[in-house]
Motif scaffolding. Sequence first.
Motif, mmCIF file in Angstrom:
data_model
loop_
_atom_site.group_PDB
_atom_site.id
_atom_site.type_symbol
_atom_site.label_atom_id
_atom_site.label_comp_id
_atom_site.label_asym_id
_atom_site.label_seq_id
_atom_site.Cartn_x
_atom_site.Cartn_y
_atom_site.Cartn_z
ATOM 1 N N TYR A 1 0.838 -1.196 0.000
ATOM 2 C CA TYR A 1 0.000 0.000 0.000
ATOM 3 C C TYR A 1 0.878 1.253 0.000
ATOM 4 C CZ TYR A 1 -4.421 -2.401 0.323
ATOM 5 O OH TYR A 1 -5.521 -3.163 0.018
ATOM 6 N N VAL A 2 0.373 2.288 -0.652
ATOM 7 C CA VAL A 2 1.248 3.432 -0.910
ATOM 8 C C VAL A 2 1.524 4.274 0.328
ATOM 9 C CG1 VAL A 2 0.562 3.542 -3.325
ATOM 10 C CG2 VAL A 2 -0.629 4.957 -1.658
ATOM 11 N N GLY A 3 0.837 4.003 1.451
ATOM 12 C CA GLY A 3 1.197 4.681 2.689
ATOM 13 C C GLY A 3 2.331 4.021 3.435
ATOM 14 N N ASP A 4 2.900 2.950 2.882
ATOM 15 C CA ASP A 4 3.968 2.207 3.541
ATOM 16 C C ASP A 4 5.227 3.073 3.664
ATOM 17 O OD1 ASP A 4 4.632 -0.793 4.317
ATOM 18 O OD2 ASP A 4 6.394 0.004 3.263
ATOM 19 N N ARG A 5 5.987 2.841 4.734
ATOM 20 C CA ARG A 5 7.199 3.634 4.939
ATOM 21 C C ARG A 5 8.235 3.401 3.842
ATOM 22 N NH1 ARG A 5 7.853 6.157 10.114
ATOM 23 N NH2 ARG A 5 9.835 6.838 9.233
ATOM 24 N N SER A 6 8.147 2.292 3.129
ATOM 25 C CA SER A 6 9.082 2.069 2.024
ATOM 26 C C SER A 6 8.868 3.059 0.889
ATOM 27 C CB SER A 6 8.940 0.639 1.494
ATOM 28 O OG SER A 6 7.680 0.437 0.888
ATOM 29 N N MET A 7 7.722 3.756 0.904
ATOM 30 C CA MET A 7 7.454 4.777 -0.109
ATOM 31 C C MET A 7 8.022 6.136 0.271
ATOM 32 S SD MET A 7 5.647 3.235 -2.523
ATOM 33 C CE MET A 7 4.665 4.469 -3.375
ATOM 34 N N ASP A 8 8.657 6.239 1.432
ATOM 35 C CA ASP A 8 9.173 7.532 1.896
ATOM 36 C C ASP A 8 10.127 8.213 0.912
ATOM 37 O OD1 ASP A 8 7.655 7.438 4.163
ATOM 38 O OD2 ASP A 8 9.331 7.263 5.569
ATOM 39 N N PRO A 9 11.015 7.485 0.229
ATOM 40 C CA PRO A 9 11.873 8.185 -0.734
ATOM 41 C C PRO A 9 11.086 8.909 -1.821
ATOM 42 C CG PRO A 9 12.806 6.044 -0.213
ATOM 43 C CD PRO A 9 11.449 6.075 0.411
ATOM 44 N N LEU A 10 10.005 8.291 -2.304
ATOM 45 C CA LEU A 10 9.159 8.978 -3.286
ATOM 46 C C LEU A 10 8.444 10.154 -2.644
ATOM 47 C CD1 LEU A 10 7.725 9.326 -6.003
ATOM 48 C CD2 LEU A 10 6.065 7.596 -5.243
ATOM 49 N N PHE A 11 7.932 9.969 -1.426
ATOM 50 C CA PHE A 11 7.263 11.071 -0.744
ATOM 51 C C PHE A 11 8.207 12.257 -0.580
ATOM 52 C CE2 PHE A 11 4.522 7.754 1.659
ATOM 53 C CZ PHE A 11 3.698 7.629 0.558
ATOM 54 N N ALA A 12 9.444 11.970 -0.216
ATOM 55 C CA ALA A 12 10.416 13.050 -0.019
ATOM 56 C C ALA A 12 10.679 13.794 -1.323
ATOM 57 C CB ALA A 12 11.719 12.490 0.554
ATOM 58 N N ALA A 13 10.849 13.050 -2.417
ATOM 59 C CA ALA A 13 11.101 13.687 -3.710
ATOM 60 C C ALA A 13 9.894 14.504 -4.148
ATOM 61 C CB ALA A 13 11.439 12.625 -4.758
ATOM 62 N N ALA A 14 8.694 13.942 -3.984
ATOM 63 C CA ALA A 14 7.492 14.661 -4.386
ATOM 64 C C ALA A 14 7.284 15.907 -3.522
ATOM 65 C CB ALA A 14 6.280 13.744 -4.305
ATOM 66 N N ALA A 15 7.597 15.809 -2.232
ATOM 67 C CA ALA A 15 7.460 16.970 -1.353
ATOM 68 C C ALA A 15 8.421 18.080 -1.761
ATOM 69 C CB ALA A 15 7.694 16.555 0.097
ATOM 70 N N ARG A 16 9.643 17.714 -2.124
ATOM 71 C CA ARG A 16 10.613 18.739 -2.557
ATOM 72 C C ARG A 16 10.107 19.476 -3.783
ATOM 73 N NH1 ARG A 16 14.372 14.666 -1.483
ATOM 74 N NH2 ARG A 16 14.590 14.197 -3.720
ATOM 75 N N HIS A 17 9.485 18.748 -4.699
ATOM 76 C CA HIS A 17 8.964 19.356 -5.928
ATOM 77 C C HIS A 17 7.543 19.904 -5.748
ATOM 78 C CE1 HIS A 17 12.239 16.948 -7.636
ATOM 79 N NE2 HIS A 17 12.139 17.666 -8.731
ATOM 80 N N ARG A 18 6.932 19.620 -4.579
ATOM 81 C CA ARG A 18 5.517 19.936 -4.353
ATOM 82 C C ARG A 18 4.653 19.333 -5.462
ATOM 83 N NH1 ARG A 18 5.165 25.912 -1.494
ATOM 84 N NH2 ARG A 18 6.806 25.527 0.018
ATOM 85 N N SER A 19 4.986 18.105 -5.807
ATOM 86 C CA SER A 19 4.273 17.389 -6.864
ATOM 87 C C SER A 19 3.126 16.589 -6.265
ATOM 88 C CB SER A 19 5.220 16.433 -7.604
ATOM 89 O OG SER A 19 6.195 17.143 -8.314
ATOM 90 N N PHE B 1 6.100 15.013 5.936
ATOM 91 C CA PHE B 1 6.294 15.633 4.621
ATOM 92 C C PHE B 1 5.207 16.696 4.423
ATOM 93 C CE2 PHE B 1 7.752 11.191 4.250
ATOM 94 C CZ PHE B 1 9.103 11.416 3.946
ATOM 95 N N PRO B 2 5.313 17.805 5.131
ATOM 96 C CA PRO B 2 4.226 18.796 5.111
ATOM 97 C C PRO B 2 3.993 19.454 3.760
ATOM 98 C CG PRO B 2 6.147 19.638 6.290
ATOM 99 C CD PRO B 2 6.401 18.190 6.042
ATOM 100 N N GLU B 3 4.966 19.385 2.852
ATOM 101 C CA GLU B 3 4.790 19.985 1.529
ATOM 102 C C GLU B 3 4.236 18.996 0.508
ATOM 103 O OE1 GLU B 3 5.176 23.152 1.185
ATOM 104 O OE2 GLU B 3 5.960 23.373 3.209
ATOM 105 N N LEU B 4 3.830 17.813 0.975
ATOM 106 C CA LEU B 4 3.378 16.752 0.069
ATOM 107 C C LEU B 4 1.875 16.833 -0.137
ATOM 108 C CD1 LEU B 4 4.017 14.108 -1.499
ATOM 109 C CD2 LEU B 4 3.535 12.883 0.635
ATOM 110 N N PRO B 5 1.400 17.167 -1.343
ATOM 111 C CA PRO B 5 -0.047 17.139 -1.597
ATOM 112 C C PRO B 5 -0.482 15.732 -2.022
ATOM 113 C CG PRO B 5 1.139 18.711 -3.038
ATOM 114 C CD PRO B 5 2.126 17.751 -2.481
ATOM 115 N N VAL B 6 -1.490 15.208 -1.352
ATOM 116 C CA VAL B 6 -2.038 13.889 -1.675
ATOM 117 C C VAL B 6 -3.521 14.059 -1.989
ATOM 118 C CG1 VAL B 6 -2.482 11.544 -0.868
ATOM 119 C CG2 VAL B 6 -0.370 12.728 -0.187
ATOM 120 N N ILE B 7 -3.934 13.519 -3.130
ATOM 121 C CA ILE B 7 -5.329 13.606 -3.571
ATOM 122 C C ILE B 7 -5.953 12.214 -3.518
ATOM 123 C CG2 ILE B 7 -6.891 14.236 -5.457
ATOM 124 C CD1 ILE B 7 -4.544 15.939 -6.602
#
Length: 353
Positions: A166-184, A230-236
């Motif tokens: 599931y995409v809330g898994d901690r193994s997804m943190d590297p993607l979350f971090a990259a997306a947060a940096r880009h605010r993607s 990841f406060p800059e991470l938008p999730v829809i």
Amino acid sequence: MPHSTPGIPHSTPGIPHGTPGVRENPQTPAGKPWSRAIDVHHHILPDFYLDELETMGVRTILPGVDRPTWSADSSLAMMDRHGIRAAVVSVWPGVPAGLEPKPAAEFARRVNEYLAELVAAHPGRFGAFATLPIPHTDLVLEEFEYAVDTLGLDGVGLVSNYAGLYVGDRSMDPLFAAAARHRSPLFVHPTVPPSTGQPNFGLPASLYEFPFESVRVAAQLLYNQTLERFPELPVILPHGGGGVPFYAGRLSCGGLISAALTDRLPEDPVGSLQRLYVDIAMTGDPHALAALRSFAPANRILVGSDFPLMPESYTLDTGHRVVRHGGFSAEERTRLDHANAEGLFPRFTGKDG
């Protein structure tokens, strides 16, 4: 779910004009629920994508659901009929789980380059969510950077789980971090749960399982404190957040059930979930709309059509009902129509936006 039907009338039966207590928007053309909307829940199904899935043995994107047809022209025509200025599209369900790293990466690259070509061919009308070769972390990050920085795509389209990951898994943190940096923005669409042997009652999973898939994702995000880390991470979450509006209070009760869960919760659990963005697809009935309006702040609600996986007549009806019976102020309706999405997708904030 049947595919959309072209040539539907511009009026929607059963929705009265001039409903007491509801202000009509003079800028919205008659028969159109929106005026300058940005649709963030808009599927595309290119022929090459479906053909490639079939060669992999994936004969349907969703068992029990009629296969829709799609073309860029059909999307644009539907958008014009609804008052939708632009759509941020996604290829659903993206790269199938279980592929070896190299073919998964190659498939993701081909899809993302197609998306970039589609966006370039229709300036101002399309944005796109990239697809990624999950779970291959290094390749995921490489493709994310290429899709966002080189191709200029607008975010990432994910499904709720990849063969049980599931995409809330901690193994997804590297993607979350990259997306947060880009605010993607990450658009997390539900998919079929990974359980085996579960009775299906002769019904497609999308009919009743999809809302629970969004709850599963939200539960992980909440107890992993993903949005706090990841406060800059938008999730829809589409479909009004699925079952999240109903379950938000229940999800916050973990510490009452097990003391060990107390430290895993953020200080304001429901407030944390209310940081999620949701779209209005499939929320036009009175019960879903009431839950949506009770849970989601007005600055977190987005237009979503679910085209072409839901009939256009249904989508049009949903839009009208949300606008006319959702209790939105004039300012909130502007936010819903386009301003919230413009805050997420800079592509659409130009002088013509």
